[in-house]
Write a protein that holds these residues in place. Structure first.
Motif, PDB file in Angstrom:
ATOM      1  N   VAL A   1      25.818  20.857  15.224  1.00 62.63           N
ATOM      2  CA  VAL A   1      26.083  20.029  14.045  1.00 62.63           C
ATOM      3  C   VAL A   1      25.915  18.540  14.337  1.00 62.63           C
ATOM      4  O   VAL A   1      25.352  17.799  13.539  1.00 62.63           O
ATOM      5  N   PHE A   2      26.377  18.106  15.502  1.00 63.60           N
ATOM      6  CA  PHE A   2      26.379  16.671  15.796  1.00 63.60           C
ATOM      7  C   PHE A   2      25.256  16.217  16.731  1.00 63.60           C
ATOM      8  O   PHE A   2      25.273  15.087  17.198  1.00 63.60           O
ATOM      9  N   ARG A   3      24.277  17.068  16.957  1.00 62.97           N
ATOM     10  CA  ARG A   3      23.219  16.711  17.910  1.00 62.97           C
ATOM     11  C   ARG A   3      22.375  15.518  17.479  1.00 62.97           C
ATOM     12  O   ARG A   3      21.820  14.822  18.308  1.00 62.97           O
ATOM     13  N   GLU A   4      22.274  15.267  16.189  1.00 64.38           N
ATOM     14  CA  GLU A   4      21.459  14.154  15.677  1.00 64.38           C
ATOM     15  C   GLU A   4      22.262  12.860  15.516  1.00 64.38           C
ATOM     16  O   GLU A   4      21.735  11.863  15.057  1.00 64.38           O
ATOM     17  N   ILE A   5      23.529  12.891  15.900  1.00 65.47           N
ATOM     18  CA  ILE A   5      24.408  11.742  15.684  1.00 65.47           C
ATOM     19  C   ILE A   5      24.804  11.152  17.029  1.00 65.47           C
ATOM     20  O   ILE A   5      25.239  11.872  17.936  1.00 65.47           O
ATOM     21  N   SER A   6      24.679   9.838  17.130  1.00 66.31           N
ATOM     22  CA  SER A   6      25.012   9.158  18.385  1.00 66.31           C
ATOM     23  C   SER A   6      26.531   9.081  18.560  1.00 66.31           C
ATOM     24  O   SER A   6      27.298   9.253  17.604  1.00 66.31           O
TER      25      SER A   6
END
Length: 161
Positions: A121-126
């Motif tokens: 879910v959070f792989r694209e968020i820094s």
């Protein structure tokens, strides 16, 4: 009138919440339990011997609903209910060995599932964006907490306008 972006943000957050809720519940179904039953067993494990009334408060459930839920868990041989020797009106709740095994397995499965789930879910968020989102969502939660205290009676209240 509210800003269109605020309404769109609300709708998007609502959709995200439903999606995350739906996916996170998949981890609980391993033993054929519903999400609430799994959470109930985990709470009992952390508070062995808890009084049924206190358990209902912690789970934010009506006492009658709690009695029904515990009855199902008792039928599955996951819990034991014992009357308090000093106060016959009170029931203490304990896990059976089978219940304890399921809790241990469920916690382990949930941890593995949540690790995989959050990685995806959070792989694209820094990390910086995650910190910003955390700060913003914390503020939103705080705003909603104040609304909970007001318990609006009708849609003329501040929260519905």
């Amino acid at each position: 009138m509210q800003n269109k972006n605020v309404i769109q943000l609300y709708n998007t957050l609502n959709r995200l919440s439903k999606q995350m809720h739906r996916f996170s519940h998949k981890a609980d179904h391993k033993h054929g339990l519903f999400h609430m039953q799994s959470k109930l067993l985990q709470l009992i494990a952390k508070n062995e011997g808890i009084i049924q009334r206190d358990l209902a408060k912690k789970m934010d459930m009506r006492p009658s609903s709690m009695t029904e839920a515990l009855g199902r868990l008792e039928q599955l041989n996951l819990i034991l209910r014992k009357r308090d020797e000093k106060d016959q009106r009170s029931m203490h709740i304990y896990l059976t060995d089978k219940g304890r095994e399921i809790v241990e397995d469920t916690v382990r499965s949930e941890e593995e599932f949540m690790k995989k789930f959050t990685d995806i879910v959070f792989r694209e968020i820094s990390e910086e964006e995650i910190e910003e989102m955390l700060a913003i969502t914390s503020k939103l939660c705080k705003s909603l907490d104040t609304l909970d205290l007001k318990e609006p009676k009708d849609c003329s209240e501040e929260c519905c306008q």
